[in-house]
Design a protein around this motif. Sequence first.
Motif: not given
Length: 496
Positions: A1-11
Amino acid sequence: VDMERLEAVSGPQPTTYGASAQSGVLKFVTAKPDFSEFSGYVDVSGAVMKEGDSSYDFQAVANFPLIDDKVALRVVGYQSLEGGFVDNISGSSSQTHDWTPAFTSVPAPFSYPGGFGAPSNIARVTKTNHDVAEENVGDIETTGLRLTAAWQPDDDWLVTGLYQFQGTHVEGISSWNPELGDLNQIRFKDEVKDDDWYAMTLVVEGDLGFADFTSATGFMDREIAYDLDSSTYLHQFQGIGAVYYNMFDIAYFGTAYASTYSHSIPAYNGSITGWTPGPGAYTYYITELTDVTSRMVNDEDHKRFTQELRLTSKDEDQRFQWMIGGFYESFESTAVFRGLLDGFGDSLAGPVIGRQPAGFAVRTTGQSWYSIGTDDHTQWAVFGEVGFDITENLNVLLGLRYFEAETDDTTISLNADGTNAQTCLEDVAGDCILSGGSVNQDNRIGTAPARNQSKETGTLPLATISYSLNDDMLTYYTRSEGFRVGGTNIIRAVSM
């Protein structure tokens, strides 16, 4: 709820994210307070389905600029209900419990001293679930609150604090058995699960002139508790092994602690409720098999504290870039697990429990399994990265992270409520060495918990070459290593 953004970072990510990104990170970045204006929204939705309960979702967000360009507060609240859709139908243990393996597996013919050799000779008592049968189990209710405050004393510094709570309550587990019909199950106990946590973070960001400074502090406390039906699960031990082993131990060894089996296997023998005197003083005959019902209860508490400090070069347009930092984390958890077996104290296992050596106390005759474990993990790391623009489009980045991580775990696992400890010391014959002198308030079975310790150190490298084809396309190659803090397995008596 109320997210600015999502980041997907590979490992793996050995420097910036370190141990948190061994296989990658899905990072949820929440919306920050806005200093400029009041704003907000309310979102309400609902759903109905033919095979289950209705559902709803409520979200509300409000942003308050308290002091112009200085202080702002953002408030987020939400509640949702996902309706259950599986029916706990009215039935009996004859539909879920199967004694056939006990009479067909070797060495079943030798399991019944005195000539009992077929299930038709032994009475069977089934249990019903009529008192807990219910339609549409599996409701999931979630409630949450997030408060984010921001203070900007001047153009160079920003302090952001966050508090978030979320509670989840589950009424029934929505798994089902195709043999009982579509979306049907048979449970003999009411099932619930609660998962409550809160997190607090404080981030300080500032311009030091020669570098940007960041301090990130976090604390999280999570409690998980469940009370689940374990009747079908436990019956697998009863139906396959318990009949034979119980008769073997009790009939041929009598009251003596002749082997580990003689005081461990009865933990699963609440199903054997009858016996008669035989030729020997302690020879027992099976007269009744009961489809026992049982619960498993678990209570966990996890606490995690983290602190990270970073200095980063200021000008992103300069050919040389750098970053240095340090990280610390501590993680503590405690888990208590209990197996509660109906009629356990009145079963054939009851006399075995009563024959404990002097100085040993039974916690409860209805408790067939007990375990308690504590975990204490700490780690710290220092890290750094340097980057250089070979050309306007070509960059090389090198990084190193040095870490030290320690774990310290203790566990006690007991069956038959303390007549045998899975973590006890053993003598050369493999029997538990029990001492009444070591009994204390937390450990009334007279054996010390198993303790496992480990320490890991290492240096993790990172190398990245990136090339910008144009403003919209980036190609890169990365070689890196990561590390995730591990743990140790519970030590069983036979592995000591």
